[in-house]
Design a protein around this motif. Structure first.
Motif, PDB file in Angstrom:
ATOM      1  N   TYR A   1      48.912 -62.611 -40.576  1.00  0.00           N
ATOM      2  CA  TYR A   1      48.877 -63.739 -39.628  1.00  0.00           C
ATOM      3  C   TYR A   1      47.579 -63.685 -38.820  1.00  0.00           C
ATOM      4  O   TYR A   1      47.594 -63.341 -37.636  1.00  0.00           O
ATOM      5  CB  TYR A   1      50.094 -63.687 -38.701  1.00  0.00           C
TER       6      TYR A   1
ATOM      7  N   VAL B   1      41.694 -69.560 -21.983  1.00  0.00           N
ATOM      8  CA  VAL B   1      42.364 -70.765 -21.466  1.00  0.00           C
ATOM      9  C   VAL B   1      42.978 -70.462 -20.100  1.00  0.00           C
ATOM     10  O   VAL B   1      42.843 -71.232 -19.151  1.00  0.00           O
ATOM     11  CB  VAL B   1      43.464 -71.249 -22.455  1.00  0.00           C
ATOM     12  N   PHE B   2      43.638 -69.292 -20.000  1.00  0.00           N
ATOM     13  CA  PHE B   2      44.275 -68.900 -18.735  1.00  0.00           C
ATOM     14  C   PHE B   2      43.256 -68.764 -17.605  1.00  0.00           C
ATOM     15  O   PHE B   2      43.556 -69.078 -16.466  1.00  0.00           O
ATOM     16  CB  PHE B   2      45.006 -67.564 -18.923  1.00  0.00           C
TER      17      PHE B   2
ATOM     18  N   LEU C   1      44.440 -66.435 -31.917  1.00  0.00           N
ATOM     19  CA  LEU C   1      45.010 -67.183 -30.805  1.00  0.00           C
ATOM     20  C   LEU C   1      45.156 -66.320 -29.553  1.00  0.00           C
ATOM     21  O   LEU C   1      44.869 -66.764 -28.443  1.00  0.00           O
ATOM     22  CB  LEU C   1      46.369 -67.758 -31.199  1.00  0.00           C
TER      23      LEU C   1
ATOM     24  N   GLN D   1      59.639 -63.773 -21.712  1.00  0.00           N
ATOM     25  CA  GLN D   1      58.939 -64.909 -21.117  1.00  0.00           C
ATOM     26  C   GLN D   1      58.981 -64.870 -19.595  1.00  0.00           C
ATOM     27  O   GLN D   1      57.993 -65.141 -18.936  1.00  0.00           O
ATOM     28  CB  GLN D   1      59.539 -66.213 -21.632  1.00  0.00           C
TER      29      GLN D   1
ATOM     30  N   ILE E   1      43.792 -67.285 -25.799  1.00  0.00           N
ATOM     31  CA  ILE E   1      44.691 -67.542 -24.667  1.00  0.00           C
ATOM     32  C   ILE E   1      44.120 -67.067 -23.312  1.00  0.00           C
ATOM     33  O   ILE E   1      44.142 -67.824 -22.341  1.00  0.00           O
ATOM     34  CB  ILE E   1      46.092 -66.935 -24.938  1.00  0.00           C
TER      35      ILE E   1
ATOM     36  N   SER F   1      63.939 -64.670 -23.743  1.00  0.00           N
ATOM     37  CA  SER F   1      63.947 -65.176 -22.378  1.00  0.00           C
ATOM     38  C   SER F   1      63.441 -64.120 -21.401  1.00  0.00           C
ATOM     39  O   SER F   1      62.702 -64.433 -20.469  1.00  0.00           O
ATOM     40  CB  SER F   1      65.359 -65.610 -21.998  1.00  0.00           C
ATOM     41  N   VAL F   2      63.837 -62.869 -21.642  1.00  0.00           N
ATOM     42  CA  VAL F   2      63.430 -61.805 -20.723  1.00  0.00           C
ATOM     43  C   VAL F   2      61.918 -61.609 -20.788  1.00  0.00           C
ATOM     44  O   VAL F   2      61.239 -61.485 -19.762  1.00  0.00           O
ATOM     45  CB  VAL F   2      64.174 -60.491 -21.070  1.00  0.00           C
TER      46      VAL F   2
ATOM     47  N   GLY G   1      45.684 -65.985 -37.819  1.00  0.00           N
ATOM     48  CA  GLY G   1      45.621 -67.004 -36.763  1.00  0.00           C
ATOM     49  C   GLY G   1      46.233 -66.498 -35.472  1.00  0.00           C
ATOM     50  O   GLY G   1      45.747 -66.820 -34.383  1.00  0.00           O
ATOM     51  N   ALA G   2      47.290 -65.678 -35.582  1.00  0.00           N
ATOM     52  CA  ALA G   2      47.957 -65.160 -34.375  1.00  0.00           C
ATOM     53  C   ALA G   2      46.996 -64.258 -33.601  1.00  0.00           C
ATOM     54  O   ALA G   2      46.933 -64.310 -32.366  1.00  0.00           O
ATOM     55  CB  ALA G   2      49.209 -64.387 -34.768  1.00  0.00           C
TER      56      ALA G   2
END
Lengths: 304, 288
Positions: A38, A51-52, A44, A213, A48, A210-211, A40-41
């Motif tokens: 991968y 961008v941040f 990316l 994130q 990021i 969720s955790v 591309g990952a």
């Protein structure tokens, strides 16, 4: 057959030091092989942070009217002294401040994210239990995974620094770059320790997505990605300052930008970093072991 | 038994509007049920929304030089932009990701052999999540507003209408990405990620368009102005802030957003249908 080995469930397996190194290498190589599928990952995660860093720079320019005014307001509000009297230099330092904050955040976030997802993926694919039956100590498996996360994070850090330097027209080599990198390396063991805590948490509560994130944003807050934690109320500030990634972020920034560290003189920062590098991994691994034993006793590691 | 229906392999199934609605309701309920098994995820989502808005509001405070009007206006601009951003993210992610999950589990082919309506099936995947997200966004905004000393909220009714049309428009993008997921499989996630950042910057979701214009007016004129998403962000934000829109006059922005909201789901579904049909003909629908 050695009774000790049997009791640990290793059967006839007697992992020596060479075998243990082999475990680390095999795990590391397997993870690297998977991620190279991968590409591309990998690209990316290097984009990021740029961008941040761009978000507060653009927001700041819009709010204050110009980038120089944004830098002046920012340094004044956060109580940070810009080492240069020239507004244009302060604007450049402000851009570098944001870039280094975002890059360090990406390292911390990736290390936690990758460990968390590794535990979760092994749980979901049903291979975590198999790992526990293999004649390999967990420490070496974890060492393999954390080495992989380190390589991947550092790769993202270097690429993001180069990319960000071009995009924001800053020169990270103008400050004490070597010392900043030394602080970064010194901060890694503490990050390993925190990722053990995190891995244990994912193993226990299972809802990794969720955790992860949520914790990412808690991290962004606690680390002072966009502003130093000195703007927080006292209790929150002390809590954030006790968090090793905040220390690492501050050490890198203060060294590279020539600004005063919120922790004090350089030797205090160095002492705190050494202490974190020594204690956090030990505590993290102990915690991982404790949670792991409890999970195995309660429901088994295979349940997800 | 109707011959036409038998030919299409639908057996005794009804293909009327009621069936479409029932499919939608049943699948939306199933999605909600799945989500209800993970209560921590709900709490985490709410906390995450609150933290992101607060982080950017505090960043705005650091740049504003103590001017309360400026803080309120820009914090509002950022917070409302974030609401659009999170709806776009969820729409792009959820539909495609749930299709991907069905592929991996091996249930996608069986689902497509059933007489369940495809459109209802796709919309149901996002409906529950989107409803919850919007409620959480409103809660998050209220909380941040209390912390930051009030966010401007003019023309709430018009703002909600703009948000509704925006969400409908994003559904179309979500359908396209569901199709792209069927075709590109794992790589589609990367594309979604990249697009999220593209829109975040060029549709000025976390800052006003004037910031992009300061960097280069060409960015706004040749990139931002070409994206319907930019008009959605601008219209929603300007309506609630009570300030003039930055990209075009009010009536032009309303027309663009209205057209986007109405046409995008139709075009998006047609694109999805085409990709899906091709995958079925090639026999690659269930492949992952």
């Amino acid at each position: 057959m050695a009774a000790e080995t049997v009791s640990k469930g290793f059967g006839l397996g007697r992992p020596g030091s060479r075998g243990s190194l082999g475990v680390i290498w095999s795990v590391f190589r397997a993870r690297i092989k998977i991620i190279t599928r991968y590409k591309g990952a990998v690209l990316l995660e290097s984009i990021i942070p740029v961008v941040f860093a761009g978000l507060p720079i653009l927001l700041g320019s819009a709010v204050a009217g110009s980038e120089q005014a944004a830098a002046a307001n920012f340094f004044s509000y956060t109580g940070t002294t810009c080492p240069s009297a020239l507004p244009s230099d302060c604007a450049t330092l402000f851009r570098l401040y944001m870039l280094m904050g975002s890059n360090t955040f990406m390292i911390v976030s990736l290390m936690l994210w990758l460990i968390g997802y590794w535990v979760r993926r092994e749980q979901e694919t049903g291979t975590l239990e198999a790992l526990y039956l293999a004649p390999a100590k967990r420490l070496y498996i974890l060492a393999g995974v954390t080495s992989y996360t380190l390589v991947r994070s550092l790769l993202a850090f270097v690429t993001a620094t180069v990319l960000g330097s071009i995009v924001f027209q800053v020169n990270p080599l103008s400050g004490l770059f070597g010392a900043a990198i030394a602080y970064l390396v010194l901060g890694i063991p503490a990050l390993w320790g925190i990722s053990f805590f995190f891995g244990a948490l994912v193993m226990r509560i299972k809802e990794a997505n969720s955790v992860i994130q949520l914790l990412q944003w808690v991290l962004a807050f606690a680390m002072g990605v966009y502003f130093p934690v000195t703007v927080f109320p006292l209790l929150l500030r002390w809590t954030a300052m006790a968090f090793p990634p905040t220390l690492m972020n501050d050490a890198i920034r203060s060294t590279l930008l020539g600004i005063t560290s919120i922790y004090g003189p350089w030797y205090v920062v160095l002492g705190l970093m050494l202490m974190a590098a020594w204690t956090v991994p030990l505590l993290g691994y102990q915690f991982f072991g404790l949670v792991e034993r409890r999970v195995r006793r309660d429901q088994g590691v295979g349940q997800f | 038994m109707n011959d036409a229906v038998v030919n299409r392999g639908f057996g005794l199934a009804r293909l009327d509007l009621r069936q479409r609605f029932e499919t939608f309701a049943t699948m939306a309920r199933k999605t909600l049920l799945e989500y209800s098994r993970y209560p921590i995820a709900f709490a985490a989502l709410f906390a995450q929304i609150f933290l992101i808005i607060l982080l950017f509001v505090l960043t705005t405070v650091a740049f504003a030089g103590g001017d309360p009007v400026r803080i309120s206006t820009f914090a509002g601009a950022m917070a409302y932009g974030f609401v659009v951003n999170i709806i776009l993210s969820f729409t792009l992610w959820e539909i495609g990701f749930s299709i991907r999950e069905e592929q991996v589990r091996g249930t996608l082919e069986s689902l497509y052999l059933s007489p369940a309506n495809k459109f209802s099936n796709l919309v149901s995947r996002i409906f529950a999540v989107l409803s919850i997200t919007i409620v959480m966004c409103l809660g998050g905004l209220a909380l941040v507003s209390a912390v930051a000393g009030g966010l401007p909220a003019h023309n709430v009714g018009k703002g909600l209408l703009a948000l509704l049309l925006t969400t409908s428009g994003f559904l179309g993008l979500g359908f396209i990405f569901a199709g792209v997921t069927i075709k590109l499989k794992e790589t589609a996630q990367l594309l979604v990620n990249g697009l999220q950042f593209f829109f975040m910057i060029f549709s000025a979701m976390f800052f006003p368009f004037s910031a992009l214009r300061n960097v280069s007016p060409a960015i706004v004129d040749y990139i931002s102005a070409m994206l319907p998403v930019s008009y959605c962000v601008d219209l929603f934000r300007s309506t609630l802030l009570g300030t003039p829109p930055e990209l075009a006059p009010w009536n032009v922005e309303w027309v663009i957003v209205l057209a986007f909201g109405l046409l995008s789901p139709l075009i998006g579904y047609l694109v999805y249908d085409r990709i899906e049909r091709k995958a079925r003909m090639e026999g690659s629908l269930g492949e992952y």
